[in-house]
Design a protein around this motif. Structure first.
Motif, short mmCIF file in Angstrom:
data_model
loop_
_atom_site.label_atom_id
_atom_site.label_comp_id
_atom_site.label_asym_id
_atom_site.label_seq_id
_atom_site.Cartn_x
_atom_site.Cartn_y
_atom_site.Cartn_z
N LEU A 88 -7.07 -4.46 -5.53
CA LEU A 88 -5.70 -4.18 -5.95
C LEU A 88 -5.63 -2.86 -6.71
N GLN A 89 -6.64 -2.60 -7.54
CA GLN A 89 -6.68 -1.32 -8.26
C GLN A 89 -6.83 -0.15 -7.29
N ARG A 90 -7.71 -0.26 -6.31
CA ARG A 90 -7.89 0.82 -5.34
C ARG A 90 -6.62 1.03 -4.52
N THR A 91 -5.92 -0.05 -4.20
CA THR A 91 -4.66 0.08 -3.47
C THR A 91 -3.62 0.79 -4.30
N GLY A 92 -3.54 0.45 -5.60
CA GLY A 92 -2.59 1.13 -6.47
C GLY A 92 -2.89 2.61 -6.62
N ILE A 93 -4.17 2.95 -6.74
CA ILE A 93 -4.55 4.37 -6.84
C ILE A 93 -4.20 5.10 -5.55
N LEU A 94 -4.45 4.46 -4.41
CA LEU A 94 -4.13 5.09 -3.13
C LEU A 94 -2.63 5.32 -3.00
N MET A 95 -1.82 4.33 -3.37
CA MET A 95 -0.37 4.47 -3.28
C MET A 95 0.14 5.53 -4.24
N ALA A 96 -0.38 5.54 -5.47
CA ALA A 96 0.07 6.51 -6.47
C ALA A 96 -0.33 7.93 -6.10
N ALA A 243 1.29 0.65 1.54
CA ALA A 243 0.80 -0.70 1.27
C ALA A 243 0.23 -1.37 2.52
N ASN A 244 0.66 -0.91 3.69
CA ASN A 244 0.18 -1.51 4.94
C ASN A 244 -0.97 -0.73 5.57
N THR A 270 -8.92 -1.78 0.32
CA THR A 270 -7.56 -2.13 -0.10
C THR A 270 -7.38 -3.64 -0.12
N VAL A 271 -6.26 -4.08 -0.66
CA VAL A 271 -5.98 -5.52 -0.72
C VAL A 271 -5.88 -6.11 0.68
N ASN A 272 -5.25 -5.39 1.60
CA ASN A 272 -5.14 -5.90 2.96
C ASN A 272 -6.50 -6.12 3.58
N LEU A 273 -7.41 -5.16 3.40
CA LEU A 273 -8.75 -5.31 3.94
C LEU A 273 -9.50 -6.46 3.30
N PHE A 297 4.27 -9.99 -3.49
CA PHE A 297 5.09 -10.18 -4.70
C PHE A 297 5.03 -8.94 -5.60
N LEU A 298 3.84 -8.39 -5.82
CA LEU A 298 3.72 -7.19 -6.65
C LEU A 298 4.43 -6.00 -6.02
N LEU A 299 4.36 -5.90 -4.69
CA LEU A 299 5.04 -4.80 -4.01
C LEU A 299 6.55 -4.91 -4.16
#
Length: 323
Positions: A88-96, A243-244, A270-273, A297-299
């Protein structure tokens, strides 16, 4: 004294009007039915089943026997899962990282095309061609460009006296992924920004020039405020698009022979993976579905906060957002 009956033509008009409206309604739902059926069968039903799966102990072992309702156990397990929080942290960093770079790159390309350069159609095609190229082709081209031996990036670095033997796939996987995402999707938002630039009245720029405003001042006082609705759309769309992201990290991984996500560097997990690993590698369907729903939910929370912040910076003309 008997009253006269209304004319036949007067009664026929409402009937014809009602019949016409009925035919219009049937035609509307007839044209809408393919999308509506697709939305119900391919989106709504899978979402409901996935949520029901997250409340069960469904695995490959008890697929046909001993299937039980476990309530929020999978969500509690996810709360104590350090790997889930890391993904989740890596996904947030990637999105940001990716979403702001997307917006800046897309707006920059749109400004270049809007400047009246020659061969506008050619440049527009070159900027957009990466969007229509299949993701598999883009990923393998990217791996060739960043190859350790003979890759274009290493050759350029070597020509300028830098290190020409960098293993980008293993040593800098996130940098490689971010650049791939920017190159692959910048052209799509470029066209949307270009449409927004074309919609700004030229009279505003003429008045600003008469007042002595330079290009930078015109950009920050006219262009940028009038593009804030487009920026809002691109921001929300970019959040859901980033996110996808889960195909690109797999395709640019060192190897693909051990299954989905098994060879993806931890920096690109990422969270999806991670959810797909739990479902397809471990066969833990209930737990993987719970992880996916936590991320959904977080998204939604982040998207709602972005919409609420729009009242402070999005300009909708005379009618301000939220007023």
């Amino acid at each position: 004294m008997a009253t006269a009956a209304p004319p036949v033509a007067t009664l026929a008009k409402p009937r014809r009007r009602a019949s016409f409206r009925r035919r219009e309604t049937l035609a509307f739902y007839g044209f809408l039915s393919p999308w509506l059926l697709g939305f119900i069968l391919l989106t709504s039903v899978p979402l409901v089943l996935a949520f029901a799966m997250s409340l069960s102990n469904l695995t490959t072992v008890n697929l046909h026997t001993n299937l039980q309702y476990v309530g929020a156990d999978n969500y509690v397990r996810a709360y104590h899962d350090h790997e889930m929080w890391y993904s989740l942290q890596r996904t947030g960093i990637l999105m940001a990282t990716v979403v702001p770079l997307w917006i800046v790159t897309q707006l920059g390309l749109a400004l270049i095309l809007n400047a009246g350069i020659t061969f506008l159609g050619l440049w527009r095609t070159l900027f957009y061609v990466a969007v229509v190229v299949p993701v598999v082709a883009k990923a393998f081209v990217w791996k060739a460009v960043f190859a350790q031996d003979g890759g274009l990036v290493n050759r350029v670095l070597g020509a300028f006296g830098g290190n020409s033997n960098i293993d980008w796939v293993l040593d800098h996987p996130t940098t490689m992924l971010v650049l791939l995402l920017i190159w692959g999707y910048a052209g799509l938002g470029m066209l949307i920004f270009l449409a927004g630039l074309k919609a700004i009245p030229e009279e505003l720029y003429e008045v600003a020039r008469i007042d002595g405003a330079g290009p930078v001042r015109r950009f920050f006082t006219i262009t940028l405020p009038l593009l804030t609705p487009v920026i809002m759309f691109q921001l929300v769309y970019g959040l859901f698009l980033s996110a996808n992201i889960f195909v690109e990290p797999v395709l640019i991984s060192p190897g693909l022979v051990q299954g989905i996500g098994s060879t993806v560097p931890t920096e690109n997990l990422t969270v999806n993976l991670y959810a797909l690993q739990r479902i397809f590698s471990d066969g833990d369907f209930g737990y993987g579905a719970a992880i996916a729903w936590i991320f959904v939910f977080l998204l939604l929370v982040v998207s709602a906060l972005v919409f609420l912040s729009g009242r402070f910076w999005v300009f909708y003309g005379k009618e301000q957002h939220g007023r």
